[in-house]
Design a protein around this motif. Structure first.
Motif, PDB file in Angstrom:
ATOM      1  N   GLU A  85       9.748   4.535  -0.129  1.00  0.00           N
ATOM      2  CA  GLU A  85       8.247   4.714   0.400  1.00  0.00           C
ATOM      3  C   GLU A  85       8.376   5.824   1.514  1.00  0.00           C
ATOM      4  O   GLU A  85       8.885   5.728   2.498  1.00  0.00           O
ATOM      5  N   SER A  87       6.844   8.112   4.479  1.00  0.00           N
ATOM      6  CA  SER A  87       6.129   7.822   5.795  1.00  0.00           C
ATOM      7  C   SER A  87       5.972   9.201   6.784  1.00  0.00           C
ATOM      8  O   SER A  87       6.961   9.827   6.419  1.00  0.00           O
ATOM      9  N   PHE A 118      -7.448   2.720   8.747  1.00  0.00           N
ATOM     10  CA  PHE A 118      -5.955   2.579   8.874  1.00  0.00           C
ATOM     11  C   PHE A 118      -5.612   2.351  10.281  1.00  0.00           C
ATOM     12  O   PHE A 118      -6.204   2.968  11.506  1.00  0.00           O
ATOM     13  N   SER A 119      -4.918   1.318  10.737  1.00  0.00           N
ATOM     14  CA  SER A 119      -4.188   1.031  11.902  1.00  0.00           C
ATOM     15  C   SER A 119      -2.994   0.505  12.108  1.00  0.00           C
ATOM     16  O   SER A 119      -2.735  -0.195  11.112  1.00  0.00           O
ATOM     17  N   ASN A 120      -2.295   0.897  13.151  1.00  0.00           N
ATOM     18  CA  ASN A 120      -0.741   0.198  13.288  1.00  0.00           C
ATOM     19  C   ASN A 120      -0.238   0.527  14.429  1.00  0.00           C
ATOM     20  O   ASN A 120      -0.691   1.444  15.268  1.00  0.00           O
ATOM     21  N   SER A 152       1.868   3.398   2.171  1.00  0.00           N
ATOM     22  CA  SER A 152       1.426   1.976   1.405  1.00  0.00           C
ATOM     23  C   SER A 152       0.076   1.551   2.293  1.00  0.00           C
ATOM     24  O   SER A 152      -0.619   0.768   1.816  1.00  0.00           O
ATOM     25  N   LEU A 153       0.232   1.702   3.512  1.00  0.00           N
ATOM     26  CA  LEU A 153      -1.325   1.583   4.329  1.00  0.00           C
ATOM     27  C   LEU A 153      -2.486   2.467   4.131  1.00  0.00           C
ATOM     28  O   LEU A 153      -3.466   2.168   4.598  1.00  0.00           O
ATOM     29  N   MET A 154      -2.333   3.352   3.159  1.00  0.00           N
ATOM     30  CA  MET A 154      -3.411   4.426   3.112  1.00  0.00           C
ATOM     31  C   MET A 154      -3.612   4.636   1.533  1.00  0.00           C
ATOM     32  O   MET A 154      -2.713   4.452   0.585  1.00  0.00           O
ATOM     33  N   TRP A 159      -3.850   9.809   1.793  1.00  0.00           N
ATOM     34  CA  TRP A 159      -2.452   9.979   2.007  1.00  0.00           C
ATOM     35  C   TRP A 159      -2.144  11.593   1.823  1.00  0.00           C
ATOM     36  O   TRP A 159      -1.665  12.142   2.711  1.00  0.00           O
TER      37      TRP A 159
END
Length: 183
Positions: A85, A87, A118-120, A152-154, A159
């Motif tokens: 993945e 990042s 998106f939030s992290n 993977s979060l977008m 992306w």
């Protein structure tokens, strides 16, 4: 007998609804909605006796991050990272001034990055490695937040534009939500 049973069920149901609604009203009165305060990038962020300035911000590829900030601990992270993945990492360097000496650790530790769906939260392991093992707290004068932005979060469309999205840093406690527009 069936009629009495139905009436009892109806009365109990109404009673439970009334109890539930009264609890919701009680909690909303006891804990009001936190005030939302917004700042732009170059503003001095104030929260009670705490003052925060954003010194720098960047979004970089994890390989660039490793080359720029490399250390033994970061090498371990990089080698253990899932290679399947891609990042990016967002590094935000802040200066902190705690004028009243109060404890604002919860406020500072609540940090997360947000961008349109998106939030992290903070990558605490990388933060500690980059800040010489130090956790962020009210006595720090300088700190680097690090946020992972995994693919993977977008969505694939987002992306492709990951460097051009508008990002905000969010800090919060029970009384206030602070939003700082970064890009």
């Amino acid at each position: 007998m069936k009629k009495i049973k139905k009436v009892c069920i109806y009365i109990i149901s109404v009673l439970l609804v009334v109890i539930f609604i009264s609890r919701v009203i009680y909690i909303n009165k006891k804990y009001p909605v936190a005030e939302k305060v917004e700042y732009s990038l170059n503003e001095n962020i104030k929260h009670k006796g705490l003052s925060i300035n954003i010194v720098s911000k960047e979004i970089i590829d994890d390989k660039e991050f490793f080359e720029k900030y490399g250390s033994e601990e970061l090498i371990k992270w990089y080698e253990a990272k899932n290679e399947n993945e891609e990042s990016k990492l967002c590094v935000i360097k802040i200066n902190i001034n705690n004028s009243d000496g109060s404890n604002y650790d919860n406020y500072l530790n609540s940090a997360h990055i947000y961008s349109n769906g998106f939030s992290n939260g903070v990558n605490t392991w990388l933060c500690r490695a980059l800040n010489n093992g130090q956790r962020i707290n009210s006595t720090c004068s300088e700190y680097k937040y690090i946020f992972s932005i995994p693919q993977s979060l977008m969505s694939s469309d987002k992306w492709k534009k990951v460097y051009n999205l508008k990002y905000s840093l969010i800090l919060s406690d029970m009384s206030e939500v602070t939003k700082i527009d970064l890009w």
